[in-house]
Write a protein that holds these residues in place. Structure first.
Motif, PDB file in Angstrom:
ATOM      1  N   LEU A 185       0.833  -1.198   0.000  1.00 42.27           N
ATOM      2  CA  LEU A 185       0.000   0.000   0.000  1.00 42.27           C
ATOM      3  C   LEU A 185       0.869   1.250   0.000  1.00 42.27           C
ATOM      4  O   LEU A 185       1.949   1.276   0.595  1.00 42.27           O
ATOM      5  N   GLY A 186       0.393   2.296  -0.671  1.00 40.61           N
ATOM      6  CA  GLY A 186       1.137   3.542  -0.718  1.00 40.61           C
ATOM      7  C   GLY A 186       0.235   4.700  -1.083  1.00 40.61           C
ATOM      8  O   GLY A 186      -0.957   4.527  -1.354  1.00 40.61           O
ATOM      9  N   VAL A 187       0.810   5.886  -1.067  1.00 39.29           N
ATOM     10  CA  VAL A 187       0.081   7.106  -1.414  1.00 39.29           C
ATOM     11  C   VAL A 187       0.933   7.929  -2.369  1.00 39.29           C
ATOM     12  O   VAL A 187       2.145   7.733  -2.476  1.00 39.29           O
ATOM     13  N   GLY A 188       0.293   8.870  -3.050  1.00 33.03           N
ATOM     14  CA  GLY A 188       1.019   9.721  -3.975  1.00 33.03           C
ATOM     15  C   GLY A 188       0.241  10.975  -4.308  1.00 33.03           C
ATOM     16  O   GLY A 188      -0.908  11.151  -3.886  1.00 33.03           O
ATOM     17  N   VAL A 189       0.875  11.845  -5.071  1.00 34.65           N
ATOM     18  CA  VAL A 189       0.248  13.048  -5.596  1.00 34.65           C
ATOM     19  C   VAL A 189       0.558  13.123  -7.086  1.00 34.65           C
ATOM     20  O   VAL A 189       1.637  12.706  -7.528  1.00 34.65           O
ATOM     21  N   GLY A 190      -0.380  13.649  -7.848  1.00 32.66           N
ATOM     22  CA  GLY A 190      -0.168  13.680  -9.287  1.00 32.66           C
ATOM     23  C   GLY A 190      -0.960  14.774  -9.970  1.00 32.66           C
ATOM     24  O   GLY A 190      -1.750  15.493  -9.347  1.00 32.66           O
ATOM     25  N   ALA A 191      -0.747  14.873 -11.270  1.00 33.73           N
ATOM     26  CA  ALA A 191      -1.452  15.852 -12.095  1.00 33.73           C
ATOM     27  C   ALA A 191      -1.613  15.278 -13.497  1.00 33.73           C
ATOM     28  O   ALA A 191      -0.804  14.454 -13.943  1.00 33.73           O
ATOM     29  N   LYS A 192      -2.681  15.707 -14.158  1.00 34.04           N
ATOM     30  CA  LYS A 192      -2.853  15.318 -15.547  1.00 34.04           C
ATOM     31  C   LYS A 192      -3.501  16.454 -16.325  1.00 34.04           C
ATOM     32  O   LYS A 192      -4.285  17.233 -15.778  1.00 34.04           O
ATOM     33  N   MET A 193      -3.143  16.513 -17.587  1.00 37.28           N
ATOM     34  CA  MET A 193      -3.654  17.543 -18.489  1.00 37.28           C
ATOM     35  C   MET A 193      -4.324  16.851 -19.658  1.00 37.28           C
ATOM     36  O   MET A 193      -3.736  15.958 -20.280  1.00 37.28           O
ATOM     37  N   THR A 194      -5.571  17.251 -19.947  1.00 37.33           N
ATOM     38  CA  THR A 194      -6.347  16.624 -21.004  1.00 37.33           C
ATOM     39  C   THR A 194      -6.753  17.673 -22.032  1.00 37.33           C
ATOM     40  O   THR A 194      -7.160  18.782 -21.672  1.00 37.33           O
ATOM     41  N   TRP A 195      -6.645  17.305 -23.319  1.00 40.32           N
ATOM     42  CA  TRP A 195      -6.985  18.225 -24.403  1.00 40.32           C
ATOM     43  C   TRP A 195      -8.074  17.612 -25.282  1.00 40.32           C
ATOM     44  O   TRP A 195      -7.995  16.447 -25.676  1.00 40.32           O
ATOM     45  N   PHE A 196      -9.091  18.415 -25.582  1.00 35.53           N
ATOM     46  CA  PHE A 196     -10.118  18.063 -26.554  1.00 35.53           C
ATOM     47  C   PHE A 196     -10.206  19.201 -27.567  1.00 35.53           C
ATOM     48  O   PHE A 196     -10.040  20.370 -27.217  1.00 35.53           O
ATOM     49  N   GLY A 197     -10.475  18.862 -28.821  1.00 33.40           N
ATOM     50  CA  GLY A 197     -10.659  19.862 -29.857  1.00 33.40           C
ATOM     51  C   GLY A 197     -12.095  19.895 -30.354  1.00 33.40           C
ATOM     52  O   GLY A 197     -12.751  18.847 -30.441  1.00 33.40           O
TER      53      GLY A 197
END
Length: 221
Positions: A70-82
């Motif tokens: 078991l673990g934890v984390g932090v993240g980010a994501k970027m999504t593009w739609f046209g």
């Protein structure tokens, strides 16, 4: 809606649960950086799907182990739609929809062999939507709650580097409507707003690198 979400979650998680029964070794205790190129496939959003096309999603996360896989984390994501050029012509002929998401993560990892392991994870945090087109206004920008479930399988290329294939599901607590693009309606449609929240099936390819020393390689990483 809850039954549908539970069903999708079970499809994602079920194939991997059997591995946890086999007593395979747990991953080494080391911080990890993971990144992926993701293809979001809209689910149950016919209005959004009819006027936009998916360009892609970039995802990155930093995570640390806590106890027995078991673990934890932090993240980010970027999504593009046209915006599809002809879907709303002549009212809107170009445009982009960008989503920025920051999440906390809880994950479980376990090895299935000496060179392969899987990860089951849940993520949640805020998503910010930006609608960019000639008729769009600043009022369309909004931040909403986001959550996601993912199952990912990894194959080691070296002691610290592994490549992955993943399947997931994500949803945001907001609905697409004509007003997001500064319009009163969609050409040829009676509906002016989506009947369900934003949600996507996620297909991903990525990598994982553990931040630790290794006996492999001349530099010991």
């Amino acid at each position: 809606m809850m039954r549908r979400t539970a069903f999708i979650g079970s499809l994602i998680l079920a194939p991997w649960m059997g591995f946890s029964q086999g007593g395979a070794r747990l991953p080494d205790v080391s911080p990890t950086v993971k990144a992926a190129l993701v293809l979001p496939v809209p689910l149950g959003n016919p209005l959004f799907n009819s006027v936009t096309e998916t360009l892609g999603q970039l995802d990155a996360v930093f995570q640390v182990p806590l106890w027995k896989g078991l673990g934890v984390g932090v993240g980010a994501k970027m999504t593009w739609f046209g915006v599809k050029e002809r879907a709303l012509a002549p009212l809107v002929t170009r445009g982009d929809i960008r989503r920025t998401t920051f999440t906390g993560k809880v994950q479980y990892e376990q090895y299935t062999s000496e060179r392969t392991f899987y990860e089951l994870s849940a993520r949640a945090g805020p998503s910010t939507y930006d609608f960019i087109c000639p008729t769009c206004s600043d009022d369309s920008r909004r931040t909403v709650f986001h959550w996601a479930l993912n199952a990912t399988y990894f194959l080691h290329a070296s002691d610290n580097l592994a490549f992955s294939l993943g399947l997931g599901y994500e949803t945001d607590a907001t609905r697409f409507s004509a007003t997001d693009l500064g319009l009163e309606g969609f050409p040829g449609r009676i509906e002016t707003a989506e009947s369900g929240n934003f949600r996507n099936l996620l297909v991903s390819m990525g990598f994982s690198t553990r931040l630790r020393r290794s006996d492999e390689g001349p530099r010991g990483w």
